[in-house]
Write a protein that holds these residues in place. Structure first.
Motif, PDB file in Angstrom:
ATOM      1  N   GLY A 146      41.547  32.443  35.104  1.00  0.00           N
ATOM      2  CA  GLY A 146      41.477  33.727  35.795  1.00  0.00           C
ATOM      3  C   GLY A 146      42.818  34.437  35.787  1.00  0.00           C
ATOM      4  O   GLY A 146      42.906  35.649  35.576  1.00  0.00           O
ATOM      5  N   ARG A 147      43.874  33.661  35.996  1.00  0.00           N
ATOM      6  CA  ARG A 147      45.225  34.215  35.990  1.00  0.00           C
ATOM      7  C   ARG A 147      45.565  34.782  34.627  1.00  0.00           C
ATOM      8  O   ARG A 147      46.119  35.868  34.502  1.00  0.00           O
ATOM      9  N   GLY A 150      43.737  37.983  33.901  1.00  0.00           N
ATOM     10  CA  GLY A 150      44.162  39.145  34.668  1.00  0.00           C
ATOM     11  C   GLY A 150      45.571  39.617  34.381  1.00  0.00           C
ATOM     12  O   GLY A 150      46.031  40.599  34.962  1.00  0.00           O
ATOM     13  N   ASN A 162      49.085  42.434  37.254  1.00  0.00           N
ATOM     14  CA  ASN A 162      48.140  41.402  37.655  1.00  0.00           C
ATOM     15  C   ASN A 162      46.946  42.171  38.208  1.00  0.00           C
ATOM     16  O   ASN A 162      47.081  42.886  39.196  1.00  0.00           O
ATOM     17  N   PHE A 165      46.305  41.474  42.122  1.00  0.00           N
ATOM     18  CA  PHE A 165      47.287  41.701  43.189  1.00  0.00           C
ATOM     19  C   PHE A 165      48.237  42.841  42.908  1.00  0.00           C
ATOM     20  O   PHE A 165      48.874  43.368  43.798  1.00  0.00           O
TER      21      PHE A 165
HETATM   22  C1  LIG Z   1      48.287  37.562  40.700  1.00  0.00           C
HETATM   23  O1  LIG Z   1      49.260  37.233  41.649  1.00  0.00           O
HETATM   24  C2  LIG Z   1      48.794  36.366  42.657  1.00  0.00           C
HETATM   25  C3  LIG Z   1      49.903  36.208  43.661  1.00  0.00           C
HETATM   26  O2  LIG Z   1      51.120  35.919  43.043  1.00  0.00           O
HETATM   27  C4  LIG Z   1      48.384  35.053  42.023  1.00  0.00           C
HETATM   28  O3  LIG Z   1      47.886  34.174  43.008  1.00  0.00           O
HETATM   29  C5  LIG Z   1      47.318  35.314  40.997  1.00  0.00           C
HETATM   30  O4  LIG Z   1      46.987  34.126  40.358  1.00  0.00           O
HETATM   31  C6  LIG Z   1      47.815  36.324  40.008  1.00  0.00           C
HETATM   32  N1  LIG Z   1      46.758  36.669  39.112  1.00  0.00           N
HETATM   33  C7  LIG Z   1      46.987  36.951  37.862  1.00  0.00           C
HETATM   34  C8  LIG Z   1      45.796  37.425  37.130  1.00  0.00           C
HETATM   35  O5  LIG Z   1      48.099  36.813  37.340  1.00  0.00           O
END
Ligand SMILES: *[C@@H]1O[C@H](CO)[C@@H](O)[C@H](O)[C@H]1NC(C)=O
Ligand SMILES: *[C@@H]1O[C@H](CO)[C@@H](O)[C@H](O)[C@H]1NC(C)=O
Length: 244
Positions: A146-147, A150, A162, A165
């Motif tokens: 997911g990270r 995004g 991101n 967030f």
């Molecule tokens: C966006 O940032 C938040 C807080 O730092 C983190 O938990 C999340 O995984 C990040 N998402 C992406 C898509 O990088």
């Protein structure tokens, strides 16, 4: 954040899948426990090649021939670095079958980065300098994916967005220049899955090796901020508490 003093030497390894935030945890640990420093096999290799030391030239020869740098060479680099700091006896040698007795001084504390990656390398390391804690960092695959999905970057400036967030004001566009955002090469899901597969294959026997020695501690979390406090507590129990 308060700085905390160690009571005994910590010689640790962090093991984690790509994208789990190993570097972040290492940095935070070194910030909180200033006696801890990083010993990175990659950095040692680069420095030795750059400074044209005998080992560096040997390693460069291997790489130029398209070969991996042999484990023994990496071990020598690590051992030499530790000797230079006097964290192990200057007479220790990788040809000596008995492991070096490392300094028990809290300032002789380090996170070993980049080595060992396999159980074979871990066995070799044991016979040179024993580590005393191996941390396995675990974040669910779907969270890391997911990270990755995004994360978008504005390549010319390095600005990172991101979508959850910190989304750009206009989807797909950099806030300042309006230029298009792109994915980083290592943020491609397929590439990441391949790296994960490789990691799983080699890390499983590696973790088993340390588990058997009673050195493995596992921490789980969906984000770095969930993992850090658990890591700090464990670390303080083990290395800052006189009774452990
Ligand atoms: C966006 O940032 C938040 C807080 O730092 C983190 O938990 C999340 O995984 C990040 N998402 C992406 C898509 O990088
Ligand atoms: C972590 O993510 C999983 C789903 O992937 C979820 O089930 C779990 O509740 C999350 N944990 C926390 C503490 O948010």
């Amino acid at each position: 954040m308060s700085k905390i003093k160690l009571k005994r030497a910590a010689r640790i390894i962090l093991v984690g899948a790509p994208g789990v935030g190993k570097g972040t945890q290492a940095e935070r640990l070194m910030n909180r426990f200033p006696q801890l420093s990083a010993v990175s096999s990659g950095d040692l290799l680069r420095d030795n090649v750059h400074n044209k030391t005998p080992l560096g030239l040997e390693a460069e020869g291997a790489m130029k021939a398209g070969n991996l740098v042999p484990d023994d060479m990496i071990l020598r680099l690590i051992l030499d670095a530790l000797k230079a700091k006097r964290w192990v006896s200057t007479t220790s040698s990788i040809d000596d079958p008995t492991p070096a007795t490392p300094s028990s001084s809290p300032s002789a504390s380090f996170i070993l980065d980049g080595f060992p990656r396999t159980s074979v390398q871990a066995c070799k390391l044991d016979s040179i300098i024993p580590v005393n804690l191996v941390v396995s960092l675990i974040t669910p695959v779907e969270i890391i994916l997911g990270r990755i999905a995004g994360r978008w970057v504005h390549a010319p400036s390095g600005r990172v967005y991101n979508t959850t967030f910190n989304p750009p004001k206009v989807a797909g566009k950099d806030d300042l220049t309006g230029e298009s955002l792109t994915k980083r090469a290592d943020d491609d899901e397929e590439t990441w899955r391949q790296r994960l597969k490789k990691f799983d294959e080699t890390s499983e026997p590696l973790l088993e090796h340390y588990e058997k020695k009673g050195l493995l501690w596992t921490v789980k979390g969906n984000s770095s901020n969930e993992i850090s406090p658990q890591l700090y507590t464990e670390f303080e129990d083990r290395f800052c508490n006189p009774e452990f």
